[in-house]
Design a protein around this motif. Structure first.
Motif, PDB file in Angstrom:
ATOM      1  N   MET A   1     -18.802   6.848 -94.695  1.00  0.00           N
ATOM      2  CA  MET A   1     -19.503   6.571 -93.458  1.00  0.00           C
ATOM      3  C   MET A   1     -18.865   5.416 -92.732  1.00  0.00           C
ATOM      4  N   SER A   2     -18.356   4.468 -93.470  1.00  0.00           N
ATOM      5  CA  SER A   2     -17.706   3.308 -92.869  1.00  0.00           C
ATOM      6  C   SER A   2     -16.488   3.749 -92.061  1.00  0.00           C
ATOM      7  N   HIS A   7     -13.846   4.636 -86.837  1.00  0.00           N
ATOM      8  CA  HIS A   7     -13.177   5.578 -85.938  1.00  0.00           C
ATOM      9  C   HIS A   7     -13.865   5.601 -84.565  1.00  0.00           C
ATOM     10  N   ILE A   8     -15.196   5.662 -84.573  1.00  0.00           N
ATOM     11  CA  ILE A   8     -15.950   5.683 -83.311  1.00  0.00           C
ATOM     12  C   ILE A   8     -15.795   4.356 -82.574  1.00  0.00           C
ATOM     13  N   GLU A  36     -20.744   9.740 -74.085  1.00  0.00           N
ATOM     14  CA  GLU A  36     -19.558  10.132 -73.308  1.00  0.00           C
ATOM     15  C   GLU A  36     -18.321  10.194 -74.205  1.00  0.00           C
ATOM     16  N   VAL A  37     -18.151   9.216 -75.059  1.00  0.00           N
ATOM     17  CA  VAL A  37     -16.993   9.185 -75.955  1.00  0.00           C
ATOM     18  C   VAL A  37     -17.073  10.300 -76.990  1.00  0.00           C
ATOM     19  N   LEU A  38     -18.281  10.536 -77.523  1.00  0.00           N
ATOM     20  CA  LEU A  38     -18.460  11.567 -78.543  1.00  0.00           C
ATOM     21  C   LEU A  38     -18.457  12.968 -77.959  1.00  0.00           C
ATOM     22  N   ALA A  80     -21.097  12.803 -89.634  1.00  0.00           N
ATOM     23  CA  ALA A  80     -20.091  12.494 -90.645  1.00  0.00           C
ATOM     24  C   ALA A  80     -19.439  13.754 -91.189  1.00  0.00           C
ATOM     25  N   SER A  81     -20.220  14.822 -91.329  1.00  0.00           N
ATOM     26  CA  SER A  81     -19.680  16.055 -91.885  1.00  0.00           C
ATOM     27  C   SER A  81     -18.987  16.906 -90.832  1.00  0.00           C
TER      28      SER A  81
END
Length: 102
Positions: A1-2, A7-8, A36-38, A80-81
């Protein structure tokens, strides 16, 4: 998760450094900027997001809150998945043989 979070964060900071309009949106409405980024609805909409802009001569150190993997909300686990949608099976499914008329 880290790794996902890093990354985000990297993508958000990079976009903010290259796009002044996005930088202002990020400071005013971090949830909308993150969506917006995602390129999808923000899965973190229930979390408070703090955006801190350093000034010259400053350095900011962020101490992240500790968490256990079994405490993650479903929205973060899906992110995450990579999540799965029905269209993924349609677009990328196995080749289907042509049907012959009877």
């Amino acid at each position: 998760m880290s790794d996902l979070r890093l990354h985000i964060e990297k993508a958000v900071v990079e976009k903010a450094n290259n796009d002044t309009a996005f930088r202002e949106r990020l400071k005013q409405d971090p949830h909308a900027a993150l969506a917006e980024v995602l390129e999808r609805e923000n899965p973190l909409k229930n979390l408070k997001i703090n955006v801190i802009e350093e000034k010259p001569g400053e350095a900011t150190i962020v101490l992240r809150a500790p968490f256990k993997l079994d405490e993650l909300p479903d929205e973060l686990l899906d992110l995450a998945s990579g999540g799965t949608s029905f269209s993924a099976f349609i677009l990328y499914g196995p080749p289907y043989p042509e049907r012959k008329p009877k």
